[in-house]
Design a protein around this motif. Structure first.
Motif, PDB file in Angstrom:
ATOM      1  N   THR A   7       0.738  -1.223  -0.232  1.00  0.00           N
ATOM      2  CA  THR A   7      -0.179  -0.056   0.023  1.00  0.00           C
ATOM      3  C   THR A   7       0.896   1.356   0.021  1.00  0.00           C
ATOM      4  OG1 THR A   7      -0.240   0.038   2.509  1.00  0.00           O
ATOM      5  CG2 THR A   7      -1.794  -1.202   1.239  1.00  0.00           C
ATOM      6  N   SER A   8       0.276   2.499  -0.357  1.00  0.00           N
ATOM      7  CA  SER A   8       0.973   3.452  -0.389  1.00  0.00           C
ATOM      8  C   SER A   8       0.348   4.738  -0.429  1.00  0.00           C
ATOM      9  CB  SER A   8       1.782   3.871  -1.784  1.00  0.00           C
ATOM     10  OG  SER A   8       2.382   4.967  -2.109  1.00  0.00           O
ATOM     11  N   ALA A  11       0.639   8.933  -4.259  1.00  0.00           N
ATOM     12  CA  ALA A  11       0.328   8.119  -5.508  1.00  0.00           C
ATOM     13  C   ALA A  11       0.746   9.144  -6.748  1.00  0.00           C
ATOM     14  CB  ALA A  11      -1.192   7.754  -5.517  1.00  0.00           C
ATOM     15  N   GLY A 114       1.587   3.428  -6.705  1.00  0.00           N
ATOM     16  CA  GLY A 114       2.086   4.003  -5.180  1.00  0.00           C
ATOM     17  C   GLY A 114       3.665   4.257  -5.178  1.00  0.00           C
ATOM     18  N   LYS A 184      -5.332   8.754  -3.787  1.00  0.00           N
ATOM     19  CA  LYS A 184      -5.835   8.526  -5.201  1.00  0.00           C
ATOM     20  C   LYS A 184      -6.548   9.594  -5.758  1.00  0.00           C
ATOM     21  CE  LYS A 184      -7.478   4.334  -4.349  1.00  0.00           C
ATOM     22  NZ  LYS A 184      -8.325   3.169  -4.489  1.00  0.00           N
ATOM     23  N   ARG A 270      -5.464   5.288  -0.114  1.00  0.00           N
ATOM     24  CA  ARG A 270      -4.184   4.440  -0.241  1.00  0.00           C
ATOM     25  C   ARG A 270      -4.298   3.693  -1.519  1.00  0.00           C
ATOM     26  NH1 ARG A 270      -0.804   4.584   4.038  1.00  0.00           N
ATOM     27  NH2 ARG A 270       0.455   3.087   3.387  1.00  0.00           N
ATOM     28  N   VAL A 271      -3.211   3.735  -2.235  1.00  0.00           N
ATOM     29  CA  VAL A 271      -2.987   2.846  -3.298  1.00  0.00           C
ATOM     30  C   VAL A 271      -2.804   1.407  -2.723  1.00  0.00           C
ATOM     31  CG1 VAL A 271      -1.796   2.312  -5.568  1.00  0.00           C
ATOM     32  CG2 VAL A 271      -2.288   4.619  -4.773  1.00  0.00           C
TER      33      VAL A 271
END
Length: 442
Positions: A7-8, A11, A114, A184, A270-271
């Motif tokens: 996850t990130s 973005a 991400g 995002k 989150r991505v």
């Protein structure tokens, strides 16, 4: 279930508008100088994607073909080739996956990448964006970042059409629009404001100022909610963010809270990347094209059964399944389904594909049919599968040795010589229709 660590919070959104139409224009240059449109793959009576020239003439997506031709007599209509578009999109995903392991693709032509932790590799957001653009340019030239041909992330070599022989990404990199931001939504809005081939970067802390002037249409609104907000006199995201949060919630419910927080820049979605096995594909080629739906439905079940027995599927349940078909005269057909409850049962996996085959069948006879598992969920709930998975793991070593031997035979004889007989329509009175001969794939 194990937690997903891919996850990130920061973005990059990579967006290519009218992706499918641009794929057609890349292999048919005459579309660039004429009003053109793609016919919907699931309803050949309606228009799907429309070029700017056709839109200027009054043609809009969703119109019937007769209405579109009535508005623009010079309109050039193209039959959709969803398999080809999916192959091109897979090459784009492969190029972006070489930059970051966290890649999420919500729809055709739009990808979130991400960027958490990439600062140590590339530097500031400007350098990260440039690295992504460089990866897309390399894919356009048919090379990866390391100088190797790109590895298709969702297209298995067992299913290959003539126009996919080239390993390059056919859409010019100048069509790519890039946006960088926290979450995002901010990165998506930034990409929509970027010029073709350009990028817009929204630095942390500047989200509210950037979003305030954007129209409400960039929010994930349904038509009824959009109409209600317009009746309230709201035109921009800043107008919505200026309202009290609870007032918006009282009008729109739980969805209103999410919309308000997106508009105010107080939430960053989150991505989420996927950590799963490589896609699994099973395919069958017909010596004579087949158009009978019952025969195709039976073949789908057989291919799903073959794919479930693949050793790489051990320990995973199927969540996303695709059915692909190569048709006569170079056309194609594609159906995709996401299972609400991931499963490893053949009937449950085939259930959402059969209605698609009945409601939107292939427009021609099928020359090659394939089933592909592209999304997986860990674990399994069917207890009887544990023994099957254990046997598959035990056979994996023997299968690798057999695969090597088959490969050597192909290299020596320049063509496959091993075939496998499967039951296709065993109840048929015609012997030729009872069984099919396919390439043996250990």
């Amino acid at each position: 279930m194990a937690r997903n660590h891919l996850t990130s919070s920061s973005a990059v959104c990579c967006w290519i508008p009218l992706f499918a139409l641009r794929c057609e224009a890349a292999r048919r240059p005459e579309l660039g100088s004429r009003p053109s449109a793609l016919v919907a793959p699931d309803d050949t009576r309606r228009v799907w994607q429309v070029s700017p020239l056709a839109r200027h003439a009054g043609v809009k997506p969703g119109m019937t073909v007769s209405q579109a031709i009535g508005l623009c007599h010079t309109l050039l209509l193209c039959e959709a080739d969803p398999v080809y578009y999916d192959e091109q999109f897979a090459r784009l995903l492969s190029a972006l996956g070489a930059v970051s392991p966290v890649v999420e693709a919500p729809e055709l032509g739009r990808v979130f990448v991400g960027t958490d932790g990439l600062e140590g590799l590339y530097g500031a957001p400007e350098q990260i964006v440039e690295a992504i653009k460089c990866g897309v340019r390399n894919a356009e030239c048919g090379i990866s970042v390391q100088g190797r041909p790109p590895r298709h992330s969702s297209v298995n070599s067992a299913f290959r059409t003539p126009h996919s022989a080239l390993g390059s990404f056919r859409i010019p990199h100048s069509a790519l629009r890039v946006g960088w931001g926290m979450g995002k939504f901010v990165s998506w809005v930034a990409a929509t404001r970027a010029k073709p081939g350009g990028a817009v970067i929204v630095r942390p802390g500047e989200e509210g100022k950037f979003l305030a002037a954007q129209p409400l249409a960039v929010l994930p609104l349904d038509p009824d909610t959009h109409r209600r907000l317009r009746l309230l006199g709201l035109r921009t995201i800043g107008d919505l963010a200026a309202l009290p949060e609870e007032a918006v919630v009282s009008q729109l419910g739980r969805a209103g809270r999410r919309l308000w927080r997106l508009a105010a820049g107080e939430t960053a979605e989150r991505v989420v990347g996927r950590e799963a096995p490589e896609p699994i594909t099973a395919a069958i080629a017909y010596f004579s094209p087949v158009a009978e739906r019952e025969l195709l439905a039976h073949a789908l079940e057989q291919l799903i059964e073959r794919a479930l027995r693949h050793p790489r599927r051990a320990g995973w349940r199927v969540q996303v399944v695709r059915a692909r078909a190569e048709l006569e005269h170079g056309a194609s057909w594609l159906a995709e389904a996401t299972l609400k409850d991931p499963s490893a049962d053949r009937a449950r996996i085939a259930a959402p594909l059969k209605p698609r085959l009945e409601q939107a069948p292939p427009t021609g006879a099928v020359e090659r049919l394939a089933v592909e598992f592209t999304g997986f969920a860990p674990g399994t709930t069917e207890l009887q599968l544990f023994a099957r998975d254990a046997r598959a793991a035990a056979r994996a070593g023997r299968r690798r040795a057999l695969r090597t031997a088959v490969h050597e035979i192909k290299l020596r004889l320049k063509r496959p010589m091993l075939y496998h007989v499967i039951a296709v329509q065993p109840w048929s009175r015609i012997p030729e229709r009872r069984y099919a001969l396919i390439d043996y794939e250990p």
